[in-house]
Design a protein around this motif. Structure first.
Motif, PDB file in Angstrom:
ATOM      1  N   GLY A   1     -11.293   2.548  -6.425  1.00 47.92           N
ATOM      2  CA  GLY A   1     -12.281   3.610  -6.469  1.00 47.92           C
ATOM      3  C   GLY A   1     -12.041   4.486  -7.670  1.00 47.92           C
ATOM      4  O   GLY A   1     -11.362   4.071  -8.614  1.00 47.92           O
ATOM      5  N   PRO A   2     -12.574   5.704  -7.664  1.00 49.10           N
ATOM      6  CA  PRO A   2     -12.367   6.611  -8.792  1.00 49.10           C
ATOM      7  C   PRO A   2     -10.889   6.894  -9.057  1.00 49.10           C
ATOM      8  O   PRO A   2     -10.504   7.195 -10.176  1.00 49.10           O
ATOM      9  N   LYS A   3     -10.072   6.786  -8.005  1.00 51.61           N
ATOM     10  CA  LYS A   3      -8.629   7.006  -8.152  1.00 51.61           C
ATOM     11  C   LYS A   3      -7.890   5.838  -7.512  1.00 51.61           C
ATOM     12  O   LYS A   3      -7.460   5.905  -6.360  1.00 51.61           O
ATOM     13  N   PRO A   4      -7.726   4.717  -8.216  1.00 52.40           N
ATOM     14  CA  PRO A   4      -7.069   3.556  -7.612  1.00 52.40           C
ATOM     15  C   PRO A   4      -5.648   3.887  -7.174  1.00 52.40           C
ATOM     16  O   PRO A   4      -4.956   4.678  -7.798  1.00 52.40           O
ATOM     17  N   ALA A   5      -5.241   3.269  -6.094  1.00 53.84           N
ATOM     18  CA  ALA A   5      -3.910   3.519  -5.543  1.00 53.84           C
ATOM     19  C   ALA A   5      -2.849   2.751  -6.321  1.00 53.84           C
ATOM     20  O   ALA A   5      -3.124   1.724  -6.953  1.00 53.84           O
ATOM     21  N   THR A   6      -1.628   3.263  -6.267  1.00 52.38           N
ATOM     22  CA  THR A   6      -0.464   2.484  -6.677  1.00 52.38           C
ATOM     23  C   THR A   6      -0.096   1.593  -5.499  1.00 52.38           C
ATOM     24  O   THR A   6       0.177   2.091  -4.393  1.00 52.38           O
ATOM     25  N   VAL A   7      -0.132   0.294  -5.707  1.00 53.33           N
ATOM     26  CA  VAL A   7       0.158  -0.645  -4.620  1.00 53.33           C
ATOM     27  C   VAL A   7       1.568  -1.189  -4.797  1.00 53.33           C
ATOM     28  O   VAL A   7       1.909  -1.733  -5.861  1.00 53.33           O
ATOM     29  N   ILE A   8       2.376  -1.027  -3.777  1.00 56.67           N
ATOM     30  CA  ILE A   8       3.732  -1.575  -3.770  1.00 56.67           C
ATOM     31  C   ILE A   8       3.736  -2.778  -2.834  1.00 56.67           C
ATOM     32  O   ILE A   8       3.604  -2.622  -1.616  1.00 56.67           O
ATOM     33  N   ALA A   9       3.829  -3.957  -3.403  1.00 47.78           N
ATOM     34  CA  ALA A   9       3.846  -5.184  -2.606  1.00 47.78           C
ATOM     35  C   ALA A   9       5.252  -5.375  -2.032  1.00 47.78           C
ATOM     36  O   ALA A   9       6.230  -5.467  -2.774  1.00 47.78           O
ATOM     37  N   VAL A  10       5.329  -5.395  -0.711  1.00 50.17           N
ATOM     38  CA  VAL A  10       6.613  -5.576  -0.020  1.00 50.17           C
ATOM     39  C   VAL A  10       6.707  -7.036   0.390  1.00 50.17           C
ATOM     40  O   VAL A  10       5.930  -7.505   1.225  1.00 50.17           O
ATOM     41  N   ARG A  11       7.651  -7.733  -0.204  1.00 48.86           N
ATOM     42  CA  ARG A  11       7.771  -9.169   0.055  1.00 48.86           C
ATOM     43  C   ARG A  11       8.902  -9.450   1.032  1.00 48.86           C
ATOM     44  O   ARG A  11       9.794  -8.630   1.217  1.00 48.86           O
ATOM     45  N   GLU A  12       8.844 -10.597   1.632  1.00 53.92           N
ATOM     46  CA  GLU A  12       9.877 -10.998   2.584  1.00 53.92           C
ATOM     47  C   GLU A  12      11.237 -10.947   1.912  1.00 53.92           C
ATOM     48  O   GLU A  12      11.430 -11.479   0.819  1.00 53.92           O
ATOM     49  N   GLY A  13      12.170 -10.265   2.552  1.00 55.56           N
ATOM     50  CA  GLY A  13      13.508 -10.131   1.988  1.00 55.56           C
ATOM     51  C   GLY A  13      13.738  -8.808   1.283  1.00 55.56           C
ATOM     52  O   GLY A  13      14.892  -8.451   1.008  1.00 55.56           O
ATOM     53  N   ASP A  14      12.672  -8.078   0.951  1.00 57.36           N
ATOM     54  CA  ASP A  14      12.840  -6.753   0.341  1.00 57.36           C
ATOM     55  C   ASP A  14      13.461  -5.807   1.369  1.00 57.36           C
ATOM     56  O   ASP A  14      12.997  -5.731   2.501  1.00 57.36           O
ATOM     57  N   ASP A  15      14.518  -5.105   0.967  1.00 58.13           N
ATOM     58  CA  ASP A  15      15.141  -4.196   1.925  1.00 58.13           C
ATOM     59  C   ASP A  15      14.474  -2.824   1.856  1.00 58.13           C
ATOM     60  O   ASP A  15      14.049  -2.368   0.788  1.00 58.13           O
ATOM     61  N   PRO A  16      14.337  -2.159   3.005  1.00 56.20           N
ATOM     62  CA  PRO A  16      13.638  -0.871   3.058  1.00 56.20           C
ATOM     63  C   PRO A  16      14.145   0.176   2.066  1.00 56.20           C
ATOM     64  O   PRO A  16      13.339   0.890   1.472  1.00 56.20           O
ATOM     65  N   PRO A  17      15.466   0.322   1.852  1.00 56.42           N
ATOM     66  CA  PRO A  17      15.910   1.325   0.875  1.00 56.42           C
ATOM     67  C   PRO A  17      15.360   1.088  -0.531  1.00 56.42           C
ATOM     68  O   PRO A  17      15.014   2.046  -1.237  1.00 56.42           O
ATOM     69  N   SER A  18      15.239  -0.176  -0.933  1.00 52.36           N
ATOM     70  CA  SER A  18      14.705  -0.449  -2.269  1.00 52.36           C
ATOM     71  C   SER A  18      13.209  -0.134  -2.332  1.00 52.36           C
ATOM     72  O   SER A  18      12.707   0.334  -3.357  1.00 52.36           O
ATOM     73  N   VAL A  19      12.506  -0.361  -1.227  1.00 54.88           N
ATOM     74  CA  VAL A  19      11.079  -0.014  -1.179  1.00 54.88           C
ATOM     75  C   VAL A  19      10.918   1.505  -1.252  1.00 54.88           C
ATOM     76  O   VAL A  19      10.046   2.018  -1.961  1.00 54.88           O
ATOM     77  N   LEU A  20      11.768   2.237  -0.553  1.00 59.70           N
ATOM     78  CA  LEU A  20      11.714   3.693  -0.589  1.00 59.70           C
ATOM     79  C   LEU A  20      11.993   4.215  -1.997  1.00 59.70           C
ATOM     80  O   LEU A  20      11.345   5.164  -2.462  1.00 59.70           O
ATOM     81  N   SER A  21      12.925   3.590  -2.688  1.00 58.47           N
ATOM     82  CA  SER A  21      13.209   3.974  -4.080  1.00 58.47           C
ATOM     83  C   SER A  21      11.986   3.761  -4.956  1.00 58.47           C
ATOM     84  O   SER A  21      11.705   4.559  -5.865  1.00 58.47           O
ATOM     85  N   GLU A  22      11.246   2.691  -4.690  1.00 58.63           N
ATOM     86  CA  GLU A  22      10.028   2.412  -5.452  1.00 58.63           C
ATOM     87  C   GLU A  22       8.970   3.483  -5.168  1.00 58.63           C
ATOM     88  O   GLU A  22       8.252   3.922  -6.070  1.00 58.63           O
ATOM     89  N   VAL A  23       8.867   3.913  -3.916  1.00 59.59           N
ATOM     90  CA  VAL A  23       7.941   4.998  -3.581  1.00 59.59           C
ATOM     91  C   VAL A  23       8.316   6.267  -4.351  1.00 59.59           C
ATOM     92  O   VAL A  23       7.467   6.930  -4.954  1.00 59.59           O
ATOM     93  N   GLN A  24       9.610   6.603  -4.336  1.00 65.20           N
ATOM     94  CA  GLN A  24      10.086   7.788  -5.044  1.00 65.20           C
ATOM     95  C   GLN A  24       9.735   7.732  -6.527  1.00 65.20           C
ATOM     96  O   GLN A  24       9.349   8.733  -7.142  1.00 65.20           O
ATOM     97  N   ARG A  25       9.836   6.546  -7.104  1.00 59.73           N
ATOM     98  CA  ARG A  25       9.567   6.381  -8.529  1.00 59.73           C
ATOM     99  C   ARG A  25       8.097   6.654  -8.857  1.00 59.73           C
ATOM    100  O   ARG A  25       7.782   7.097  -9.966  1.00 59.73           O
ATOM    101  N   HIS A  26       7.212   6.431  -7.910  1.00 59.69           N
ATOM    102  CA  HIS A  26       5.772   6.583  -8.162  1.00 59.69           C
ATOM    103  C   HIS A  26       5.219   7.914  -7.655  1.00 59.69           C
ATOM    104  O   HIS A  26       4.019   8.156  -7.818  1.00 59.69           O
ATOM    105  N   LEU A  27       6.044   8.757  -7.070  1.00 56.08           N
ATOM    106  CA  LEU A  27       5.545  10.029  -6.562  1.00 56.08           C
ATOM    107  C   LEU A  27       5.016  10.904  -7.710  1.00 56.08           C
ATOM    108  O   LEU A  27       5.720  11.103  -8.708  1.00 56.08           O
ATOM    109  N   PRO A  28       3.808  11.425  -7.587  1.00 54.98           N
ATOM    110  CA  PRO A  28       3.302  12.352  -8.617  1.00 54.98           C
ATOM    111  C   PRO A  28       3.944  13.723  -8.486  1.00 54.98           C
ATOM    112  O   PRO A  28       4.482  14.067  -7.456  1.00 54.98           O
TER     113      PRO A  28
ATOM    114  N   GLY B   1      12.619   8.022   6.496  1.00 59.08           N
ATOM    115  CA  GLY B   1      13.022   8.283   5.116  1.00 59.08           C
ATOM    116  C   GLY B   1      11.833   8.575   4.222  1.00 59.08           C
ATOM    117  O   GLY B   1      11.911   9.421   3.322  1.00 59.08           O
ATOM    118  N   LEU B   2      10.719   7.896   4.469  1.00 56.51           N
ATOM    119  CA  LEU B   2       9.511   8.113   3.677  1.00 56.51           C
ATOM    120  C   LEU B   2       9.003   9.540   3.845  1.00 56.51           C
ATOM    121  O   LEU B   2       8.720  10.238   2.859  1.00 56.51           O
TER     122      LEU B   2
END
Length: 207
Positions: A180-207, A69-70
């Motif tokens: 560094g000069p371009k710090p990353a967006t870090v998405i902390a994935v915690r125990e119990g987080d479901d993959p679809p919600s993590v993917l939605s978070e990735v989508q939200r941060h896409l440039p 999905g990613l």
């Protein structure tokens, strides 16, 4: 603050003026830089370098469906994906499974080596980390699990989205996040987080 940031400040205090924190720096070889330039010259549109390796720490990754999905999300957003096949037989086998599943959905899988590039929606790289650093440097975005690739992207000034799973505590995420000069967006994935919600978070941060 991250370990890289703390180290940069210490170096600035010791060797510099104590005002400007020193960033991590990556010096690419000519061959590795040329590999990235090959991808940039040959491919049109935006490039996303992706590394889904986790070494032997399975707690740092999500499942196969998330990884498919990613990559699909990046493709739908208009990126050509430069996929690092990883190190070792286990990571290579996982990435081959990923590209096979993507191919079954109609995606074209290409490859890149120092000798040339075979175009595709997803272009696989099997080689050294320094070679992949050259591909990261030529990309518009880096995406991956907590790994060396994320730190390379930040040091190279490439926007990044880092998925940090399996951390013992929030402090660990903070200390080990790329900086560094371009710090990353870090998405902390915690125990119990479901993959679809993590993917939605990735989508939200896409440039």
């Amino acid at each position: 603050e991250s370990l890289a940031q703390l180290t940069g400040r210490w170096l600035s205090d010791l060797f510099g003026d104590g005002k400007q924190t020193d960033y991590p720096y990556v010096s690419l070889s000519t061959d590795d830089r040329d590999l990235g330039l090959l991808a940039r010259r040959t491919l049109s549109g935006r490039l996303a370098a992706v590394n889904l390796g986790v070494g032997d720490n399975a707690a740092k990754r999500l499942d196969n469906a998330f990884e498919e999905g990613l990559v699909s999300t990046l493709l739908e957003a208009g990126y050509t994906v430069l996929l690092d096949r990883g190190a070792g037989a286990r990571e290579s086998e996982r990435s081959t499974g990923l590209t096979d599943r993507l191919r079954s959905t109609g995606r074209l899988i290409g490859s890149i080596t120092a000798a040339g590039l075979r175009p595709g929606d997803v272009i696989a790289w099997q080689g050294s980390l320094s070679g992949f650093a050259g591909l990261i440097a030529a990309s518009d975005l880096y995406v991956g699990y907590d790994s060396a690739g994320g730190h390379l992207a930040a040091a190279l000034g490439v926007a990044g989205i880092d998925l940090f799973a399996g951390a013992a505590c929030d402090r660990m995420v903070g200390r080990w996040q790329p900086w560094g000069p371009k710090p990353a967006t870090v998405i902390a994935v915690r125990e119990g987080d479901d993959p679809p919600s993590v993917l939605s978070e990735v989508q939200r941060h896409l440039p």
